[in-house]
Design an enzyme around this catalytic site. Structure first.
Site, mmCIF file in Angstrom:
data_model
loop_
_atom_site.group_PDB
_atom_site.id
_atom_site.type_symbol
_atom_site.label_atom_id
_atom_site.label_comp_id
_atom_site.label_asym_id
_atom_site.label_seq_id
_atom_site.Cartn_x
_atom_site.Cartn_y
_atom_site.Cartn_z
ATOM 1 N N PRO A 1 -12.390 -7.478 -8.824
ATOM 2 C CG PRO A 1 -14.064 -6.419 -10.014
ATOM 3 C CD PRO A 1 -13.845 -7.402 -8.914
ATOM 4 N NE ARG A 2 -4.360 -2.290 -7.551
ATOM 5 C CZ ARG A 2 -3.852 -2.613 -6.363
ATOM 6 N NH1 ARG A 2 -4.185 -3.780 -5.824
ATOM 7 N NH2 ARG A 2 -3.038 -1.813 -5.710
ATOM 8 C CG ASN B 1 1.923 -9.007 -3.146
ATOM 9 O OD1 ASN B 1 2.804 -9.838 -3.330
ATOM 10 N ND2 ASN B 1 1.368 -8.810 -1.973
ATOM 11 C CG LEU B 2 3.441 -14.037 -6.827
ATOM 12 C CD1 LEU B 2 3.709 -14.918 -8.040
ATOM 13 C CD2 LEU B 2 4.508 -13.022 -6.656
ATOM 14 C CB ILE B 3 3.912 -12.142 -1.596
ATOM 15 C CG1 ILE B 3 5.112 -11.807 -2.493
ATOM 16 C CG2 ILE B 3 4.384 -12.660 -0.245
ATOM 17 C CD1 ILE B 3 5.921 -10.609 -2.028
ATOM 18 C CD GLU B 4 -1.923 -9.963 0.378
ATOM 19 O OE1 GLU B 4 -2.988 -10.195 -0.236
ATOM 20 O OE2 GLU B 4 -1.706 -8.876 0.957
ATOM 21 N N GLY C 1 -10.953 -5.302 1.655
ATOM 22 C CA GLY C 1 -10.227 -5.837 2.803
ATOM 23 C C GLY C 1 -10.392 -7.327 3.019
ATOM 24 C CD GLU C 2 -14.883 -9.995 3.001
ATOM 25 O OE1 GLU C 2 -15.326 -10.472 4.060
ATOM 26 O OE2 GLU C 2 -15.484 -10.055 1.913
ATOM 27 C CD GLU D 1 0.779 1.336 -2.729
ATOM 28 O OE1 GLU D 1 1.164 1.382 -3.912
ATOM 29 O OE2 GLU D 1 -0.432 1.281 -2.412
#
Length: 423
Positions: A271-272, A337-340, A312-313, A64
């Site tokens: 991993p998330r 999210n797949l947008i990036e 952050g990478e 977010e």
């Protein structure tokens, strides 16, 4: 009845508070950030800030916070005298906000959102006195919404999404959630389907503005880091498995071992959740695969798997790969999210479970920029085919990038929607 639900909710919060704080301290064993700023979570702060137009943006965690970046930048540009109060619930979200916005100095201040009791929320609102409370995506806290109404602070839910599954969960707590929805001043929904579900909960003013995530611009520094990482891979074909969740890594690693792979194929596994980095490293080594970790990457990478154990990478990882799988979708977890990945022109693979990002995923598949896979074996088969077929990989990447480009503009529409409440 409304008073009963609100009172019961508040009582449950107070009863659960010792357990909540205990769990926070327990999580702090692996993530020390959970033990910092405890006073903020309880509604206690230092000196009251000087009066200034304050726009509150609540971004619960990393995803977010990254999604909020275009909105925060647009708000700072539109109201040059304003201060952004950026609130979070996780230390990783807070660290991400610090990395993204430290360049703005005192114009962006950070705090944890207090736990959702009337007392704590009231102290928070009195201390910071925001002009508007902007909640990102799905973060609706009933006592916060009610307190904002009492203080005359408009509440905006932006980049809002609500899956069918989340709607059904909300309807189980009908009185409480419907009262909270009615207290939201304005909603900027990602899709017409999201808007319809939010309206069914009772939100009075809902507009469709699109997803702000399409407006996120890859930072030059991240692209530079990705290019350096790519160079260190020395031309090896790279499959990135991004934001994987518990249970998925084992499936992917086992399929990786079974599959006939291109020479030198490298699995980049991210991993998330950072608290799982060591656990996933042990999984890799237990299968006899050679492991390298991003945090201690050797000059020459003689490994089968690189573990992305950094925060952050993600843009850098996307820039360094040939194709990307988006985690949380092999198991019924809703996807990520797949947008990036699309924005960087990478072919995208997703599993069957993408209900948290359903429309964006369906549109990416329809545009030819993404492919659904049935399971981990199908994921590896598709990835191997893409890595061996340069023409297919390039065409699919171009279609992914074109898909991302056609959906930009949600940030400007959202700011326009918010303007009447801030001015």
């Amino acid at each position: 009845m409304r008073f009963f639900y609100s009172l019961l909710y508040s009582i449950l919060w107070w009863l659960a508070l010792p357990l909540v704080l205990g769990r926070l301290w327990w999580r702090g064993r692996k993530e020390p950030g959970y033990r910092l700023h405890l006073g903020e979570r309880l509604g206690f702060y230092g000196r009251k800030p000087a009066p200034r137009l304050t726009i509150m943006v609540h971004a619960v965690s990393v995803g977010e916070t990254r999604a909020a970046e275009p909105l925060v930048e647009a708000l700072l540009a539109r109201w040059p005298g304003c201060r952004i109060l950026l609130t979070h619930m996780t230390p990783t979200g807070r660290a991400t906000g610090q990395a993204l916005f430290k360049k703005h100095g005192e114009r962006v201040v950070q705090s944890y959102l207090p736990y959702d009791t009337g007392f704590m929320v009231g102290r928070f609102l009195h201390h910071f006195a925001p002009k508007i409370c902007i909640l990102m995506e799905t973060e609706v806290w009933p006592n916060l919404v009610q307190a904002c109404g009492a203080y005359g602070i408009p509440v905006a839910l932006v980049n809002a999404r609500l899956s069918e599954r989340s709607l059904q969960r909300g309807q189980r707590f009908g009185g409480l959630m419907m009262e909270a929805a009615r207290g939201i001043t304005v909603v900027a929904a990602q899709t017409p389907a999201d808007a319809a579900r939010i309206v069914s909960l009772g939100a009075p003013d809902v507009a469709v503005t699109g997803s702000i995530k399409f407006d996120v611009v890859p930072p030059d520094a991240a692209l530079h880091t990705g290019a350096k990482l790519r160079a260190r891979f020395e031309g090896r074909p790279v499959l990135l498995c991004a934001s994987t969740r518990e249970g998925e890594e084992a499936l992917i690693l086992d399929a990786f071992l079974r599959m006939a792979r291109p020479q030198g194929m490298l699995l980049l596994l991210v991993p998330r959740h950072p608290q799982r980095f060591d656990e996933v490293a042990r999984m890799v080594e237990a299968r006899g695969l050679r492991l390298a970790r991003r945090s201690s990457l050797p000059d020459h990478i003689d490994a089968d798997v690189v573990l992305g154990d950094s925060m952050g990478e993600m843009f850098a990882y996307y820039a360094a790969c040939d194709c990307a799988f988006i985690g949380g979708s092999l198991l019924p977890l809703g996807g990520q999210n797949l947008i990036e990945a699309c924005a960087l022109g990478k072919p995208v693979l997703v599993g069957q479970h993408t209900f948290n990002f359903l429309q964006a995923t369906e549109e990416a598949v329809a545009a030819g920029g993404a492919v659904r896979v049935a399971d981990a074996d199908a994921l590896l088969r598709e990835a191997v085919d893409l890595l061996r077929n340069d023409a297919r990989r390039a065409a699919m990447g171009a279609q992914a990038q074109a898909f991302a480009g056609t959906h930009r503009g949600a940030t400007a529409r959202t700011v326009e929607l918010l303007q009447r409440f801030i001015d």
